[in-house]
Design a protein around this motif. Structure first.
Motif, PDB file in Angstrom:
ATOM      1  N   SER A  72       0.825  -1.216   0.000  1.00  0.00           N
ATOM      2  CA  SER A  72       0.000   0.000   0.000  1.00  0.00           C
ATOM      3  C   SER A  72       0.858   1.265   0.000  1.00  0.00           C
ATOM      4  N   ALA A  73       2.120   1.147   0.447  1.00  0.00           N
ATOM      5  CA  ALA A  73       3.038   2.286   0.439  1.00  0.00           C
ATOM      6  C   ALA A  73       3.825   2.361  -0.872  1.00  0.00           C
ATOM      7  N   GLY A  74       3.477   1.491  -1.842  1.00  0.00           N
ATOM      8  CA  GLY A  74       4.119   1.540  -3.144  1.00  0.00           C
ATOM      9  C   GLY A  74       5.339   0.659  -3.288  1.00  0.00           C
ATOM     10  N   GLY A  75       5.582  -0.221  -2.329  1.00  0.00           N
ATOM     11  CA  GLY A  75       6.733  -1.107  -2.380  1.00  0.00           C
ATOM     12  C   GLY A  75       6.348  -2.516  -2.800  1.00  0.00           C
ATOM     13  N   PHE A  76       7.324  -3.384  -2.752  1.00  0.00           N
ATOM     14  CA  PHE A  76       7.139  -4.791  -3.096  1.00  0.00           C
ATOM     15  C   PHE A  76       7.549  -5.629  -1.893  1.00  0.00           C
ATOM     16  N   ALA A  77       6.767  -6.647  -1.598  1.00  0.00           N
ATOM     17  CA  ALA A  77       7.092  -7.542  -0.488  1.00  0.00           C
ATOM     18  C   ALA A  77       6.725  -8.962  -0.873  1.00  0.00           C
ATOM     19  N   CYS A  81      15.724  -6.205   3.824  1.00  0.00           N
ATOM     20  CA  CYS A  81      15.338  -4.878   3.331  1.00  0.00           C
ATOM     21  C   CYS A  81      16.137  -4.533   2.081  1.00  0.00           C
ATOM     22  N   ARG A  82      15.457  -3.953   1.114  1.00  0.00           N
ATOM     23  CA  ARG A  82      16.077  -3.483  -0.127  1.00  0.00           C
ATOM     24  C   ARG A  82      15.442  -2.158  -0.501  1.00  0.00           C
ATOM     25  N   GLU A  83      16.184  -1.392  -1.290  1.00  0.00           N
ATOM     26  CA  GLU A  83      15.633  -0.172  -1.862  1.00  0.00           C
ATOM     27  C   GLU A  83      16.027  -0.138  -3.329  1.00  0.00           C
ATOM     28  N   ARG A  84      15.019  -0.319  -4.196  1.00  0.00           N
ATOM     29  CA  ARG A  84      15.234  -0.414  -5.645  1.00  0.00           C
ATOM     30  C   ARG A  84      16.248  -1.492  -5.987  1.00  0.00           C
ATOM     31  N   GLY A  85      16.151  -2.614  -5.297  1.00  0.00           N
ATOM     32  CA  GLY A  85      17.011  -3.756  -5.556  1.00  0.00           C
ATOM     33  C   GLY A  85      18.346  -3.727  -4.847  1.00  0.00           C
ATOM     34  N   VAL A  86      18.715  -2.599  -4.242  1.00  0.00           N
ATOM     35  CA  VAL A  86      19.997  -2.488  -3.529  1.00  0.00           C
ATOM     36  C   VAL A  86      19.810  -3.026  -2.111  1.00  0.00           C
ATOM     37  N   PRO A  87      20.619  -4.011  -1.710  1.00  0.00           N
ATOM     38  CA  PRO A  87      20.453  -4.606  -0.379  1.00  0.00           C
ATOM     39  C   PRO A  87      20.626  -3.598   0.748  1.00  0.00           C
ATOM     40  N   GLY A  88      19.761  -3.717   1.727  1.00  0.00           N
ATOM     41  CA  GLY A  88      19.825  -2.918   2.946  1.00  0.00           C
ATOM     42  C   GLY A  88      19.991  -3.849   4.132  1.00  0.00           C
ATOM     43  N   PRO A  89      19.615  -3.409   5.306  1.00  0.00           N
ATOM     44  CA  PRO A  89      19.836  -4.224   6.503  1.00  0.00           C
ATOM     45  C   PRO A  89      18.915  -5.440   6.575  1.00  0.00           C
ATOM     46  N   LEU A  90      19.347  -6.415   7.360  1.00  0.00           N
ATOM     47  CA  LEU A  90      18.495  -7.523   7.768  1.00  0.00           C
ATOM     48  C   LEU A  90      17.934  -7.137   9.131  1.00  0.00           C
ATOM     49  N   LEU A  91      16.633  -7.241   9.299  1.00  0.00           N
ATOM     50  CA  LEU A  91      15.993  -6.909  10.571  1.00  0.00           C
ATOM     51  C   LEU A  91      15.283  -8.145  11.096  1.00  0.00           C
ATOM     52  N   VAL A 122      20.515  -7.379  12.258  1.00  0.00           N
ATOM     53  CA  VAL A 122      21.285  -8.600  12.469  1.00  0.00           C
ATOM     54  C   VAL A 122      22.103  -8.901  11.214  1.00  0.00           C
ATOM     55  N   GLY A 123      22.957  -9.892  11.320  1.00  0.00           N
ATOM     56  CA  GLY A 123      23.701 -10.354  10.151  1.00  0.00           C
ATOM     57  C   GLY A 123      24.967  -9.573   9.892  1.00  0.00           C
ATOM     58  N   PRO A 124      25.512  -9.746   8.677  1.00  0.00           N
ATOM     59  CA  PRO A 124      26.771  -9.096   8.339  1.00  0.00           C
ATOM     60  C   PRO A 124      26.646  -7.580   8.319  1.00  0.00           C
ATOM     61  N   ASP A 125      27.762  -6.912   8.620  1.00  0.00           N
ATOM     62  CA  ASP A 125      27.778  -5.446   8.646  1.00  0.00           C
ATOM     63  C   ASP A 125      27.577  -4.834   7.265  1.00  0.00           C
ATOM     64  N   ASP A 126      28.100  -5.494   6.232  1.00  0.00           N
ATOM     65  CA  ASP A 126      27.989  -4.972   4.870  1.00  0.00           C
ATOM     66  C   ASP A 126      26.814  -5.654   4.171  1.00  0.00           C
ATOM     67  N   PRO A 127      25.693  -4.957   3.991  1.00  0.00           N
ATOM     68  CA  PRO A 127      24.526  -5.589   3.377  1.00  0.00           C
ATOM     69  C   PRO A 127      24.749  -5.997   1.918  1.00  0.00           C
ATOM     70  N   LYS A 128      25.782  -5.430   1.278  1.00  0.00           N
ATOM     71  CA  LYS A 128      26.053  -5.763  -0.119  1.00  0.00           C
ATOM     72  C   LYS A 128      26.903  -7.013  -0.274  1.00  0.00           C
ATOM     73  N   ASP A 129      27.349  -7.591   0.857  1.00  0.00           N
ATOM     74  CA  ASP A 129      28.108  -8.835   0.826  1.00  0.00           C
ATOM     75  C   ASP A 129      27.111  -9.991   0.734  1.00  0.00           C
ATOM     76  N   LEU A 186      11.471  -7.091   1.618  1.00  0.00           N
ATOM     77  CA  LEU A 186      10.791  -5.821   1.387  1.00  0.00           C
ATOM     78  C   LEU A 186      11.650  -4.997   0.444  1.00  0.00           C
ATOM     79  N   ASP A 187      11.070  -4.479  -0.606  1.00  0.00           N
ATOM     80  CA  ASP A 187      11.787  -3.567  -1.492  1.00  0.00           C
ATOM     81  C   ASP A 187      10.982  -2.273  -1.535  1.00  0.00           C
ATOM     82  N   ILE A 188      11.438  -1.319  -0.740  1.00  0.00           N
ATOM     83  CA  ILE A 188      10.733  -0.052  -0.596  1.00  0.00           C
ATOM     84  C   ILE A 188      11.711   0.988  -0.061  1.00  0.00           C
ATOM     85  N   ALA A 189      11.473   2.235  -0.365  1.00  0.00           N
ATOM     86  CA  ALA A 189      12.325   3.302   0.163  1.00  0.00           C
ATOM     87  C   ALA A 189      12.260   3.314   1.686  1.00  0.00           C
TER      88      ALA A 189
END
Length: 112
Positions: free
Chosen positions: A19-24, A41-51, A66-73, A96-99
Motif C-alpha cells: 500500500s506504500a508503493g513497495g514490493f514484499a 530490506c532493499r531499496e530499488r534492488g539495492v540490499p539494505g539491513p536484515l531486521l 542482524v547479520g553481516p555489517d555490509d549488506p552488499k556482501d 521488502l523492497d521499498i524506500a
C-alpha cells in the motif's frame, strides 16, 4: 493479553508495504503462530539491513539489525540466513523492497 500470530503479522506487513508503493514477498514460511520474522530490506534492488523481530528483556518485541555489517556482501548475507534457518526451522524470511524499509517497519511495529 493475546498475541498476534506470526502469519497475521507477515500478512499485515506485506499489505502495508504494497500500500506504500513497495514490493514484499515471503521467501520462507515459518511457524504460523510463533515463528521468528527476518526481513531482507532493499531499496530499488539495492540490499539494505536484515531486521529480526525479537523478544526483549523488557517484555516487548523489538526489531533489531542482524547479520553481516555490509549488506552488499551477498555471500555473507546468504550464509547468515542459511545458518538462521538451520537453527530455527520456524523462521519466516520476508523481502521488502521499498524506500527506507527500516522506517516503514518501525512505523508498522508501533501499530502492532
Amino acid at each position: 493479553m493475546p498475541r498476534l500470530t506470526s502469519r497475521f503479522l507477515v500478512d499485515l506487513l506485506l499489505r502495508r508495504t504494497e500500500s506504500a508503493g513497495g514490493f514484499a514477498t515471503v521467501i520462507a514460511k515459518g511457524d504460523e503462530h510463533s515463528g521468528t520474522i527476518l526481513l531482507q530490506c532493499r531499496e530499488r534492488g539495492v540490499p539494505g539491513p536484515l531486521l529480526e523481530r525479537r523478544f526483549s528483556a523488557s517484555g516487548h518485541y523489538i526489531w533489531e539489525a542482524v547479520g553481516p555489517d555490509d549488506p552488499k556482501d551477498g555471500e555473507s548475507r546468504a550464509n547468515y540466513q542459511n545458518r538462521r534457518q538451520q537453527a530455527d526451522p520456524d523462521l519466516w524470511i520476508v523481502e521488502l523492497d521499498i524506500a527506507d524499509a527500516p522506517r516503514l517497519v518501525a512505523e508498522w511495529a508501533a501499530l502492532t
